[in-house]
Design a protein around this motif. Structure first.
Motif, short mmCIF file in Angstrom:
data_model
loop_
_atom_site.label_atom_id
_atom_site.label_comp_id
_atom_site.label_asym_id
_atom_site.label_seq_id
_atom_site.Cartn_x
_atom_site.Cartn_y
_atom_site.Cartn_z
N LYS A 227 0.81 -1.22 0.00
CA LYS A 227 0.00 0.00 0.00
C LYS A 227 0.84 1.28 0.00
O LYS A 227 0.53 2.23 -0.73
N GLU A 228 1.90 1.34 0.76
CA GLU A 228 2.70 2.57 0.84
C GLU A 228 3.29 2.92 -0.53
O GLU A 228 3.20 4.06 -0.99
N LEU A 229 3.88 1.93 -1.20
CA LEU A 229 4.50 2.17 -2.50
C LEU A 229 3.46 2.58 -3.54
O LEU A 229 3.64 3.58 -4.25
N LYS B 29 0.48 6.55 -7.09
CA LYS B 29 -0.78 7.21 -7.48
C LYS B 29 -0.77 8.69 -7.10
O LYS B 29 -1.19 9.54 -7.88
N GLY B 30 -0.27 8.99 -5.90
CA GLY B 30 -0.25 10.38 -5.45
C GLY B 30 0.64 11.25 -6.30
O GLY B 30 0.27 12.39 -6.65
N ASN B 31 1.82 10.75 -6.65
CA ASN B 31 2.74 11.54 -7.47
C ASN B 31 2.20 11.75 -8.88
O ASN B 31 2.42 12.81 -9.49
N CYS B 32 1.49 10.76 -9.43
CA CYS B 32 0.93 10.90 -10.77
C CYS B 32 -0.23 11.90 -10.78
O CYS B 32 -0.40 12.66 -11.74
N GLN C 263 -9.27 18.49 -10.03
CA GLN C 263 -9.58 17.22 -10.69
C GLN C 263 -9.00 16.02 -9.95
O GLN C 263 -9.42 14.88 -10.20
N GLN C 264 -8.09 16.27 -9.05
CA GLN C 264 -7.40 15.16 -8.40
C GLN C 264 -8.32 14.30 -7.54
O GLN C 264 -8.11 13.10 -7.40
N SER C 265 -9.37 14.90 -7.00
CA SER C 265 -10.31 14.13 -6.19
C SER C 265 -11.09 13.12 -7.02
O SER C 265 -11.67 12.17 -6.48
N LEU C 266 -11.12 13.30 -8.33
CA LEU C 266 -11.81 12.37 -9.22
C LEU C 266 -10.96 11.13 -9.50
O LEU C 266 -11.42 10.20 -10.16
N LEU C 267 -9.74 11.14 -8.99
CA LEU C 267 -8.80 10.03 -9.23
C LEU C 267 -8.53 9.30 -7.91
O LEU C 267 -7.40 9.04 -7.55
N SER C 268 -9.60 8.97 -7.21
CA SER C 268 -9.48 8.45 -5.85
C SER C 268 -9.73 6.95 -5.73
O SER C 268 -9.89 6.44 -4.64
N SER C 269 -9.77 6.24 -6.85
CA SER C 269 -10.05 4.80 -6.79
C SER C 269 -9.00 4.08 -5.95
O SER C 269 -7.81 4.37 -6.02
N VAL C 270 -9.46 3.11 -5.14
CA VAL C 270 -8.53 2.31 -4.35
C VAL C 270 -7.82 1.27 -5.22
O VAL C 270 -6.84 0.66 -4.79
N LEU C 271 -8.29 1.06 -6.43
CA LEU C 271 -7.72 0.04 -7.31
C LEU C 271 -6.43 0.54 -7.94
O LEU C 271 -6.28 1.72 -8.27
N PHE D 267 5.01 7.34 -13.06
CA PHE D 267 5.02 6.38 -14.16
C PHE D 267 4.29 6.96 -15.36
O PHE D 267 3.14 7.42 -15.24
N ASP D 268 4.93 6.92 -16.50
CA ASP D 268 4.38 7.55 -17.70
C ASP D 268 2.95 7.12 -17.99
O ASP D 268 2.06 7.94 -18.20
N TYR D 269 2.70 5.81 -17.99
CA TYR D 269 1.38 5.36 -18.41
C TYR D 269 0.34 5.49 -17.30
O TYR D 269 -0.85 5.59 -17.59
N TYR D 270 0.78 5.53 -16.06
CA TYR D 270 -0.19 5.79 -14.99
C TYR D 270 -0.75 7.20 -15.16
O TYR D 270 -1.95 7.45 -14.98
N ILE D 271 0.14 8.14 -15.52
CA ILE D 271 -0.30 9.51 -15.77
C ILE D 271 -1.29 9.53 -16.93
O ILE D 271 -2.34 10.18 -16.87
#
Length: 264
Positions: free
Chosen positions: A129-131, A136-139, A147-155, A191-195
């Motif tokens: 979870k930490e990693l 996710k946070g850095n991306c 808009q960042q709150s819209l990217l809150s999925s736990v997945l 990570f490029d593709y996570y962004i």
């Protein structure tokens, strides 16, 4: 390179040249060279010359060889995507520790991916979870605060699907994340593709589907336990890549990339 609409991009360095040679061999054996190009991205001219003759080479500009933040691989990928975006309809990022394992219709796969608009995600076990939260946070930081709150999925999404970019939306993507200003500051966690997946969620109406498997990181890149399968849902999903650890479990006629071969 003539008339091909798809290209793979593979950043590498000297110590991974043996992996790249195997990758290129698998690329040709499975006839991907008839459908696509495979570009190798080198850190400098010396690396490129050491690798030897190869048609599809890119060399990172000296001013972008920045290692302080640990983000050099992500910088190489994003720079190469920007460099090649006008030549192709789709770009697919792969690591050098990858093998092509069966022929598939790449154009069909790319079109279906952007028609379906589904990203596969999995829940993360406590040890990861930490990693993954840091990634996710850095991306998220590359997007406007509102808009960042819209990217809150736990997945967690990384490496549960190939890193397929549609070049027709890359200008918008680069403008939103302000790539020209921020490329030099990209760090290891960005990570490029996570962004890009976050961009797809925010602007291209992509949704995230739970694979209903729990892992320390991305399910399809998992190389060891803990690995908890909660349902058999994965048997109905369009899984296109896997590590050797899960290859027998996920194998299907569209799964064409074996990843993390350095961890076998």
């Amino acid at each position: 390179m003539k008339n091909k609409k798809i290209a793979f991009i593979c950043p590498t360095h000297t110590y991974h040249f043996n992996f790249v040679k195997a990758l290129l061999c698998s690329f040709k054996i499975n006839h991907f060279d008839f459908q696509s190009d495979l570009w190798i991205v080198f850190s400098n001219k010396e690396e490129s010359e050491h690798f030897g003759d190869y048609e599809c080479k890119l060399v990172l500009p000296e001013e972008l060889y920045i290692v302080e933040n640990g983000g050099i691989v992500n910088i190489k990928k994003l720079w190469a995507i920007k460099k090649l975006k006008k030549k192709y309809e789709y770009l697919i990022i792969i690591d050098s520790e990858t093998l092509f394992i069966r022929p598939v219709n790449l154009m069909s796969i790319c079109k279906h991916y952007f028609d379906a608009k589904i990203l596969l995600g999995n829940k993360i076990s406590p040890d990861g979870k930490e990693l993954t939260d840091n990634i996710k946070g850095n991306c998220k930081e590359l997007f406007p605060p509102n808009q960042q709150s819209l990217l809150s999925s736990v997945l967690y999404l990384w490496f549960n699907q190939p890193c397929i970019y549609k070049t027709s939306n890359l200008d918008a993507f680069f403008q939103i994340i302000q790539l020209d200003d921020k490329l030099k500051f990209i760090n290891w966690y960005q990570f490029d593709y996570y962004i890009y997946m976050y961009f797809l969620i925010l602007y291209e109406k992509f949704t995230v589907e739970d694979m209903e498997i729990e892992s320390s990181y991305g399910v399809c890149e998992a190389t060891k336990s803990p690995f908890i399968i909660k349902t058999e849902k994965y048997t109905k999903l369009n899984i296109l890549l896997s590590s050797l650890f899960n290859l027998n479990r996920f194998n299907n006629s569209n799964l064409f990339l074996l990843i993390h071969v350095d961890r076998i």
